[in-house]
Design a protein around this motif. Sequence first.
Motif, mmCIF file in Angstrom:
data_model
loop_
_atom_site.group_PDB
_atom_site.id
_atom_site.type_symbol
_atom_site.label_atom_id
_atom_site.label_comp_id
_atom_site.label_asym_id
_atom_site.label_seq_id
_atom_site.Cartn_x
_atom_site.Cartn_y
_atom_site.Cartn_z
ATOM 1 N N GLN A 421 0.867 -1.167 0.000
ATOM 2 C CA GLN A 421 0.000 0.000 0.000
ATOM 3 C C GLN A 421 0.900 1.212 0.000
ATOM 4 O O GLN A 421 1.341 1.700 1.016
ATOM 5 C CB GLN A 421 -0.932 -0.019 1.208
ATOM 6 N N GLU A 588 -10.039 -14.595 6.893
ATOM 7 C CA GLU A 588 -9.631 -14.643 5.490
ATOM 8 C C GLU A 588 -9.795 -16.056 4.930
ATOM 9 O O GLU A 588 -10.305 -16.243 3.825
ATOM 10 C CB GLU A 588 -8.175 -14.189 5.365
ATOM 11 N N THR A 624 -1.644 -3.919 -7.464
ATOM 12 C CA THR A 624 -2.872 -3.244 -7.046
ATOM 13 C C THR A 624 -3.304 -2.216 -8.075
ATOM 14 O O THR A 624 -2.499 -1.696 -8.846
ATOM 15 C CB THR A 624 -2.673 -2.530 -5.698
ATOM 16 N N HIS A 666 -17.677 -6.379 2.785
ATOM 17 C CA HIS A 666 -16.213 -6.400 2.722
ATOM 18 C C HIS A 666 -15.597 -5.541 3.815
ATOM 19 O O HIS A 666 -14.664 -5.921 4.491
ATOM 20 C CB HIS A 666 -15.746 -5.916 1.349
ATOM 21 N N ASP A 668 -13.622 -2.975 3.747
ATOM 22 C CA ASP A 668 -12.353 -2.267 3.501
ATOM 23 C C ASP A 668 -12.104 -2.154 1.999
ATOM 24 O O ASP A 668 -11.024 -2.489 1.506
ATOM 25 C CB ASP A 668 -11.204 -2.994 4.194
ATOM 26 N N THR A 672 -6.155 -0.332 -3.129
ATOM 27 C CA THR A 672 -5.086 -1.280 -2.827
ATOM 28 C C THR A 672 -5.624 -2.680 -2.560
ATOM 29 O O THR A 672 -4.851 -3.628 -2.488
ATOM 30 C CB THR A 672 -4.266 -0.820 -1.604
ATOM 31 N N ASN A 673 -6.927 -2.812 -2.406
ATOM 32 C CA ASN A 673 -7.547 -4.122 -2.234
ATOM 33 C C ASN A 673 -8.232 -4.595 -3.501
ATOM 34 O O ASN A 673 -9.042 -5.523 -3.462
ATOM 35 C CB ASN A 673 -8.537 -4.102 -1.065
ATOM 36 N N SER A 685 -9.747 -8.224 -2.968
ATOM 37 C CA SER A 685 -8.913 -8.980 -2.033
ATOM 38 C C SER A 685 -9.063 -8.451 -0.617
ATOM 39 O O SER A 685 -9.773 -7.475 -0.370
ATOM 40 C CB SER A 685 -7.436 -8.889 -2.464
ATOM 41 N N ASP A 686 -8.376 -9.111 0.307
ATOM 42 C CA ASP A 686 -8.254 -8.727 1.717
ATOM 43 C C ASP A 686 -9.600 -8.763 2.425
ATOM 44 O O ASP A 686 -10.290 -7.758 2.542
ATOM 45 C CB ASP A 686 -7.620 -7.340 1.868
#
Length: 898
Positions: A421, A588, A624, A666, A668, A672-673, A685-686
């Motif tokens: 990130q 996760e 990302t 989610h 978040d 970057t995810n 992701s994440d």
Amino acid sequence: MNCPTSSLILKFLSLLCIHFTVPALAANSTFTRILLSCGTSGTILDANNFTWIGDIDTKYISKEASQNSIIPYQDPNVPTIPFNKARIFTTNYTYKFPLSPGRYFLRLYFYPTNYSNHLAADSFFTATAGPYTLLSNFSALITVNALNYAYLIREFSINVTSSTLNLTFAPSTEHSNAFAFINGIEIVSAPDDIFSVSTAYFGDGTNTKFPYDPSMAFQTMYRLNVGGQSLASSQDSGNLYRTWDDDSNYIFGAAFGVTFQNDTNVTIEYPPTVPQYIAPVSVYETARSMGPNPQINLQYNLTWVLTVDAGFYYLLRFHFCEIQYPITKVNQRVFYIYINNQTAQTQFDVIAYSGGIGKPVYMDYVVITVGSGQMDMWVALHPDLSTQTEYFDAILNGLEVFKMSMVENNLAGLNPVPTLQNTIDSNRANGKKSNKINARIIGLAVGVPCAILLFCLLVFMFFFVTCKRQKKNEKESEDGKISDGTTVWTPLSLYGISNSKSEETNTTVTGIGTGTGSYNSSLPANLCRHFTFTEILAATKGFDESLVLGVGGFGKVYRGEIDNGSTKVAIKRANPLSEQGFREFQTEIEMLSKLRHRHLVSLIGYCEENNEMILVYDYMAHGTLRQHLYKSRSSPLTWNQRLEICIGAARGLHYLHTGAKHAVIHRDVKTTNILLDEKWVANVSDFGLSKTGPTIDQTYVSTVVKGTIGYLDPEYFKRQQLTDKSDVYSFGVVLFEVLCARPVIINNLPKEEVNLAEWALFCQRKGVLEEIIDPYLRGKIAPQCFKKFAETAEKCLAEQSLDRPTMGDVLWNLEFALQLQESAEESLSLIGGTTSGEETPSVHHGRKELSDEPSTDTTTTSITASTISMGGRSIGSVDSDGLAPSAVFSQLLNPKGR
């Protein structure tokens, strides 16, 4: 909840010293300010109307060096002065500044770019000032890339004892073609006593004074105007020309308290013990506190996380001033100060230390860090109820962090490691330490060294009792309850051995510990692959640092190969000091094991042997989405690519909300995810913070606030009521980020432009949104497409969640926007101009356009799929085998976002 073992105490034992304010000593009697523009001649004014002198016309540099002036191409976002020219050194060179003895601020200005035949990547050098080593093997390029900056200003404070200051730049001997460069040099007189901490004591109970040496040098790591806006050098006090940054980028997670300013006409009066140059009035006229709700305040810490170089001493200077009625007397607002998860100060009362409302006071603490490389320094405040204070709150007005040259006059740290990130926003809510140690136990360890056995027994008993109590508090936190107000928060480790019962199975789960005990895994080994630690070592070549893709909040991510090198993977290894611990690890795995969708990142497996927490994912070749929006070395994404990526991410989120057996939020969503594979297909992701959605008879999930500043749904933050519309809000921010290609928070902009969501909404409603879009996109977006895309993003950011569209509606609109763009490209009717007849490229970064991909989503498992037709384009909706409710979600020991 996890508890630490006693071995962590010795590992993280750091020394604290407290400095109470003292009268100002004699200052440097001769004022000097030098502004040197390197590689140029003449005089020129900068944006603040300060006059810079070209070094060619000065006595500070020799005639030979004056031939090395280079004029580079300059990024339009970089200030012209002093960054429009530079001086290049291929051999050692020294500036000689005649100065009167005394203390000075020395500021070095660096803009890393390619200078003629000198590549920015080749610049590695050392900088020394007299006896002090300021930089060593320093790469400005690596540093700006890691910090997501375009240029750097490094500030030092040095004590000059002779009549000349020698500033030397030496290219590194460890790199071929290495060179040194400098764009600007600033030297400003400073008061001799500005860093005097001679009356301070170590905080170990021994009453030993800190061995302060007046010849010590300092490097400014952070200077924050807490709760206020950034202050330019012209707004500083004492002719010191310091800049003060907004602190919001360094707040830990979503629990950032409230900010306020002196709007009650409180007069700021410096007491005799506080020199006016310590900080300007503007710093003391704004503040950040925990907020008006005492019950909420007891459940979290107001926390800042600051990245520093390990292995150095640091001076932390806290600035306080009560400016808010009715806080006018002693014992109304009393709080703890924690540094690096240890108690630095108990029962701190601003009124008691300052003498009254409107009176500034500052406190100095010295801490020692161990190790090498970069580490996160934690600063936290929490109400102290031991004096039966009236308000359960804490306050801070300003914070400065200085590295100290305690060892061999050295201030040089290592070059930073690139992160996943790539931001300082941001949001410094990831990768945080959680080894929190009770200060009273530390005092016992130091004060009774001969009773080690007794000490260990006491520690074990203390942690056993505390863990049981904390586990109860944690469960109450998850249920939306709070304590009775009598239990004071104490720093405890989140990463130890604990037992927690799963609400779903009512079985005990033994968490990953720091000891050598066995691990009874409840992880779904039947749903994804289990890797041995030996296999992980082989896949990463023993965690070879050259394979590091980046560093996130969970830990480092490595590029690896499994199955005899036939499959590339991304391997995420937990940092034992990360606050993202076993709960997020298990969440996760549970989420991704039961969810399969083309636009969700695929979890291949996990490893939990040897006290490790390791996740193995499909390798995302293009990283990302954020990496390709700004500060990117590759070609910008085309508008069609951005639309396709947004559509892919929306498909993934739409499936989470509606396609799984139980809705998933989610929590978040950010650029970057959103990861991009080798075909530039978007993968969400994440899922470490994800939550199962509300049941049929509910409209929301009550939960503590977690997320990322800039993307966080304001309604969720205010009410702590999570819905799928919270993801919609965050995705709206992503849409504007894609359109404007800028970070969601930029603190050094005018106040109205700092927050992208607010600024973009303002421009959209004023009809001038096209003025702030990515310049690369001008003339390349169809007007109708632009209108539909902007309206979609605007609706996502509606203040009330009921006014926001569903993710399905967002997806439909984005699909329609893409159709409008494709139709317009056929007639070359594009916003802001035409394409002059050239065709839109069909290949970018060596891949085919995403429209060549099948439009119906697929799944890797045998799952029923349904296809919904929207505007002639199909959207795959994939059902999974179900996601059962689980109690194992994000860390809830303290309800703070990440």
